[in-house]
Design a protein around this motif. Structure first.
Motif, PDB file in Angstrom:
ATOM      1  N   SER B 118       0.847  -1.187   0.000  1.00  0.00           N
ATOM      2  CA  SER B 118       0.000   0.000   0.000  1.00  0.00           C
ATOM      3  C   SER B 118       0.891   1.249   0.000  1.00  0.00           C
ATOM      4  O   SER B 118       2.108   1.137  -0.121  1.00  0.00           O
ATOM      5  N   ARG B 439      -6.722   0.830   8.893  1.00  0.00           N
ATOM      6  CA  ARG B 439      -7.392   1.565   7.822  1.00  0.00           C
ATOM      7  C   ARG B 439      -6.790   1.294   6.446  1.00  0.00           C
ATOM      8  O   ARG B 439      -7.490   1.053   5.481  1.00  0.00           O
ATOM      9  N   ASN B 440      -5.450   1.349   6.365  1.00  0.00           N
ATOM     10  CA  ASN B 440      -4.820   1.290   5.050  1.00  0.00           C
ATOM     11  C   ASN B 440      -4.246  -0.071   4.675  1.00  0.00           C
ATOM     12  O   ASN B 440      -3.825  -0.264   3.541  1.00  0.00           O
ATOM     13  N   GLU B 441      -4.213  -0.971   5.635  1.00  0.00           N
ATOM     14  CA  GLU B 441      -3.626  -2.275   5.333  1.00  0.00           C
ATOM     15  C   GLU B 441      -4.635  -3.405   5.535  1.00  0.00           C
ATOM     16  O   GLU B 441      -5.030  -4.070   4.585  1.00  0.00           O
ATOM     17  N   THR B 444      -7.772  -3.133   3.395  1.00  0.00           N
ATOM     18  CA  THR B 444      -7.680  -2.945   1.942  1.00  0.00           C
ATOM     19  C   THR B 444      -6.898  -4.028   1.212  1.00  0.00           C
ATOM     20  O   THR B 444      -6.881  -4.035  -0.011  1.00  0.00           O
TER      21      THR B 444
END
Lengths: 435, 669
Positions: B118, B439-441, B444
């Motif tokens: 990411s 949130r970002n890993e 997603t």
């Protein structure tokens, strides 16, 4: 001497007709048998020929008015003749009474849409000085309540707001209090109300007379007959072969079309002869055995309506006669040229949704018949056949046929045996057909 | 032919061809970008030698890699082709990195064991450490490679990962490519003492290397040593490569604004490709003409590959929602109406959770538990994991360092490699340091890799108040996470649901946030007859606690009981719906009830503004407007921190009387 133009009686069950169009105006001269107006009844659109030569001196009902059978709807006289008031006094009294009754009928049966076809109920509720919750509004819409009616409901919610309970108890009390004369009125209003509430953006259109009658007949039939159905898959490969083999001959020799439908009618007549209980009517607790097989054949019309012309005494016709009758009746049905008696007196009915691609239909019985045969689409299918060499899969033309019948009289065994016999008849079509 | 520094001529030509391919691809992508055919590019120019040196020591079949965005040359070294990279640049459907879902240079390849990366700087380290724990457990001498620029070493996650990797002697190589600039920020404004080497001192089993990253041969030696060390189980290494950045940070940057011409020219003199060529030529291994010919072939190949790639399909427009979650849920769910009608011993919620974990540890040998204080005799500050280390060993139930990002980050890495971490964040109030990882890993990974990679871990989080926990031991976190696509959210109100839902969570193929109300752990009213080991509840199925006609109460967690009390005290006829999971939301049960009662109160413990009740209310008014006979009322805690004193707390957290008031208002509307 004046001659009355009268709403004709369109068969034994028919009580009223609707004027669709006057072809003539007051003052026009008219010859006997010349068309002066068009009417529409439950079965047919029909032209009314002039009963006399002369001048139209009076038109008593306008287009779109529905009038009882036997009512004077216009008068033809000598050129320049005036209506003799004295002579007609009794009749005109009757006319006035009819007029009032008719108007009452119209207003009570058609309700809102006939007066205000573009009415927007949503906006209606918005102009109220009171607040209505989304639920109350949607119930009011569904039940077709007028704003004034809604506004008069006593609210028990906060600040006198009408809530769910209020509107539901109002509707309940309305139902019980108006029960005396409401049986028919409610029946009528329900019909027009229910679809109206579905979508506020919809356009409201009054049904044309034929559609109205079809609608009534269908509902009536469902409440009269105990509908039950049996379906069978019939191999029509041989039948199609016959059709192919003889259609040229029929065309050249007899100038008629040999169709699958006429072959199926032929087979159906043969089966009905073996199973005569399907060619009866029920009157109260009596069974009326019809002498002849009067075969009704449903014909779809371009205006989205349906008519059922009848091949009278069909059992007396050979395939040529059947084909000819069928062709003649269906062409004239589509051109609206059928005579009244040609759509009456059926003792059994065939409908063929298969030509429109339907695999099979679940038809509603055409009263006062006790049976209706629905023909499905013919399609090629792999079929397992038993041969001398064992089972093998072959490609055959197959067709579902559904018999709808009245369980009051006919039970599953009888109905299904009829279908099996019909299948045998169709399957046995071969080269030996009589032409 | 004799070898040069251990490399045959063929090896060296291969290394150079890959470095050169990366260089040409940088140039080609920038051309395409200027032609309007792409939107973003981030180059590896200047880093190629260090990256090839690393790649040459990584096995793309058994090892796992976490390369950062400036590692195109590393990926080529591992086997990624120019066609694949061009597909990524053009965001084509067949791009193996992400099927056009991520920006270019966000690498990932199932085939090459490159775990989808990411954009955040630093999240990769802890995941790599988690992955290396799996390698360690497999005992197959596999190692994990992770890299970043020097700026990223300022992130806390970097130091967390060095700590835990050292503690475990994890087989992981940290590669820090120091080009002296983090976008525009020079290392002197970034790092203490301008030395990554120095700031990584002090970790017990960590080996450190400081190398000239422009020198392939020197870099190679470092990676050789580091990888051998890792494979032998001796511990992690950090290799700091001194490299040059020949391009601006990215296509969106102009380095002339912050770098001097002299400095840029000095960098060019250290171009690793030039250095490599001249060393080979000087030692008479490869002739200039041979390099020229090779370069020509590669250039032509890239041109052809570009033409090919441009003709490939874009992603299907209707594929946009695919692979947020797995489509295949192969779990034999129980009939939900039965689980509260069983005849068995009663147990409190915390024990039900303990039993669920124990049963699932038995069921799945790849399941592990970790978190703060969860191991040994303590067994968690709420005793949810009591006895489990004793039963399953400290390999499977162990303490993490006191760092939430470490817990989630390593768990992601372990889950990605096939393990089933069920981790505990001790208090919801402290989950925030792990927010970037979540949130970002966590949320997603499946989506961004278009289903190639996923990390089905379970995060158990004690939440909620009514325990005199004050500001930082009372928080409700459901509103925050319900906003997050890609994570299931479970919030049971009683022991039976908790056990059956947690067992399901342990078997799901996607991340689950499992919220446990600490006020319910030992409550008698939240206890229940314990469902058996085969009872698993499907997510997204709410439960009617009671049936009625006048009003619907939609609630979950600790407020279920308060709603029951409110309805009982008022004597109203109410549907009480316990949602049980917030994602997925059981909109069907809401629809069913609202169309019957027409009046709704939504009650939850999270504070009002942007609480999940707002979302439910919005969905009802969007989809069920015409069924409403009264406004939808929400009962929620005050938009305030939660104060310690009882008299204050009672005025902040939802009370039964508040629900009663709302019911009265709604019913009398």
């Amino acid at each position: 001497m004046a001659t009355d133009i009268i709403m004709p009686k369109m068969g034994e069950s028919i009580t009223e007709g609707t004027i669709t169009e006057w072809k003539m105006n007051v003052g026009d001269t008219v010859k006997k048998d010349e068309t002066i107006l068009e009417i529409s009844t439950d079965k047919v659109d029909s032209e009314v020929p002039s009963p006399a030569t002369g001048e139209i001196i009076s038109i008593l009902f306008d287009a779109n008015e529905t009038v009882e059978v036997g009512t004077v709807i216009g008068v033809i006289g000598e050129k320049g003749e005036k209506i003799n008031k004295e002579d007609n006094s009794e009749k005109s009294d009757l006319k006035d009474k009819d007029l009032i009754d008719t108007n009452k009928n119209i207003t009570s049966s058609i309700e809102i849409p006939s007066n205000k076809p573009d009415i927007d109920l949503k906006n209606d509720y918005k102009v109220s000085s009171r607040f209505y919750s989304p639920l109350v509004r949607s119930i009011a819409k569904k039940e077709g309540l007028h704003l004034t009616e809604l506004d008069n409901i006593l609210g028990t919610g906060r600040g006198g707001r009408v809530n769910k309970l209020d509107i539901l108890s109002y509707l309940k009390s309305k139902e019980t209090s108006s029960s005396h004369d409401a049986i028919t009125v409610n029946e009528e209003s329900k019909k027009s109300r229910v679809p109206l509430s579905q979508d506020l953006d919809s356009k409201v259109e009054v049904m044309d007379p034929i559609r109205k009658k079809i609608s009534e007949h269908m509902i009536q039939s469902q409440s009269i007959s105990a509908h039950v159905y049996s379906t069978i898959d019939i191999d029509v490969t041989n039948l199609l072969k016959v059709k192919k083999t003889y259609s040229e001959v029929y065309k050249d020799k007899h100038s008629i079309k040999l169709t699958v439908t006429s072959l199926l009618i032929d087979a159906c007549i043969k089966a009905l002869s073996e199973f005569p209980l399907l060619n009866t009517s029920i009157v109260d607790t009596n069974i009326v055995h019809h002498k002849n097989i009067n075969m009704g054949v449903a014909v779809a019309l371009e205006d989205n309506n349906l008519i059922v012309p009848v091949i009278k005494s069909s059992e007396e016709l050979n395939l040529i006669g059947l084909s000819r009758s069928l062709e003649d009746l269906s062409v004239r049905a589509r051109n609206k040229q059928l005579d009244l008696e040609e759509v009456q007196g059926s003792t059994f009915t065939i409908t063929n949704p298969g030509v429109f691609g339907g695999l099979f239909g679940i038809p509603i019985i055409n009263q006062p018949n006790v049976g209706i045969l629905s023909i499905g689409k013919i399609q090629k299918k792999p079929v397992v056949k038993e041969t001398n060499f064992g089972d093998s899969i072959v490609i055959r033309s197959m067709m579902y046929v559904t018999l709808g019948y009245d369980h009051r009289l006919i039970d599953g065994a009888y109905g299904t045996k009829f279908l099996s016999y019909l299948s045998q008849v169709i399957d046995s079509y071969g080269d030996k057909i009589e032409i | 032919m004799s070898k040069y520094k251990g490399f045959s001529k063929k090896d060296l030509l291969d290394v150079y061809s890959k470095m050169y391919l990366s260089r040409i691809l940088d140039q080609k992508q920038l051309i395409l970008l200027k032609q309007g055919k792409g939107f973003f590019h981030i180059g590896a120019s200047g880093h190629e030698a260090a990256e090839l040196a690393a790649a040459k020591n990584i096995n793309n079949k058994t090892d796992f890699s976490y390369p950062y965005y400036r590692e195109q040359a590393f990926c080529i070294g591992l086997g990624m082709t120019s066609r694949e990279l061009l597909l990524s640049f053009l965001a084509k459907d067949d791009d193996p990195n992400s099927s056009g879902r991520q920006m270019p240079q966000h690498f990932g390849s199932k085939k090459l064991n490159i775990v989808s990366q990411s954009s955040p700087t630093g999240t990769q380290y802890l995941q790599a450490v988690g992955a290396s724990f799996v390698c360690q457990r497999k005992k197959n001498k596999a190692i994990v490679y992770v890299s970043s620029g020097e700026g990223t070493t300022s992130q806390g996650d970097f130091h967390e990962s060095l700590n835990w990797a050292s503690r475990e002697k994890a087989p992981v190589i940290f590669h820090i490519q120091n080009n002296k600039y983090a976008i525009s920020v020079p290392i002197e404004e970034q790092t203490s003492g301008e030395s990554i080497y120095n700031i990584t001192a002090g970790y017990d089993s960590l080996s450190r290397y400081d190398v000239d990253g422009c020198d392939f041969f020197e870099s190679y030696q470092a990676f050789k040593l580091a990888s051998e060390r890792a494979r032998k189980g001796k511990g992690p290494s950090v290799i700091i490569s001194d490299v040059v950045r020949l391009l601006p940070h990215s296509s969106s940057d102009d380095h002339a604004k912050y770098r001097s011409t002299k400095e840029l020219n000095d960098d060019k003199k250290r171009d690793p490709l030039i250095l490599f060529k001249s060393e080979c030529m000087k030692n008479k291994i490869i002739k200039a003409k041979e390099f020229e010919d090779l370069e020509q072939i590669i250039k032509e190949q890239v041109d052809q590959d570009t033409e090919w790639a441009e003709l490939q399909d874009d992603p299907e427009p209707n594929s946009f929602s695919k692979n947020l979650f797995s489509d295949n849920i192969n779990i034999n769910f129980s009939n939900e109406s039965d689980i509260h009608k069983i005849d068995s011993d009663k147990c409190v919620m915390v024990d039900a959770i303990n039993h669920a974990l124990s049963e699932e540890l038995d069921e799945n040998k790849k399941m592990i538990l970790f978190g703060q204080d969860i191991a040994g005799g303590k067994g968690g500050v709420f005793t949810a994991t009591r006895g489990l280390t004793e039963k399953f060993g400290s390999d499977r139930v162990f303490n993490s360092p006191l760092a939430e990002s470490s817990i989630i980050g390593t768990a992601i890495g372990m889950a990605t490699l096939g393990y089933k971490p069920v981790v505990e964040i001790q208090f919801g109030d402290y989950i925030w340091t792990a927010m970037m990882q979540i949130r970002n890993e966590l949320a997603t990974l499946r989506y961004r890799s278009n289903g190639d990679w996923y990390c089905p871990l379970v995060v158990r989080v004690p939440v909620g108040g009514y325990i005199h926990g004050s500001l930082c031991h009372s928080q409700s976190i459901d509103g925050y996470f319900a906003h997050l696509p890609g994570v299931y959210i479970v919030y049971p109100s009683n022991a039976a649901d908790a056990k059956a839902l947690l067992k399901t969570a342990c078997r799901m193929d996607d991340p689950v946030l499992f919220l446990e109300h600490k006020g319910l752990y030992r409550q008698n009213y939240a206890s229940a007859n314990e469902p058996d080991t085969n009872t698993l509840l499907e997510f997204g199925k709410g439960r009617y606690i009671s049936f009625g006609n006048d009003i619907t109460i939609i609630t979950w967690g600790a407020i279920v009981q308060k709603s029951i009390e409110a309805v009982k005290e008022l004597g109203v006829s109410a549907d009480i719906i316990d949602l049980r999971t917030l994602y997925p939301l059981d909109i069907d049960i809401i629809k069913e009830s609202v169309s019957k009662t027409n009046r709704i109160v939504i009650a939850h413990e999270d504070n009002l503004t942007n609480g999940f009740g707002g979302e439910i209310s919005a969905q009802i008014s969007e989809h069920l407007f015409e069924f409403l006979d009264a406004p939808i009322l929400r009962v929620a805690s005050k938009d305030l921190p939660i104060a310690y004193s009882s008299t204050l707390e009672e005025n902040i957290l939802v009370q039964t009387n508040w629900i009663k008031d709302a019911i009265n208002k709604t019913i009398n509307f």
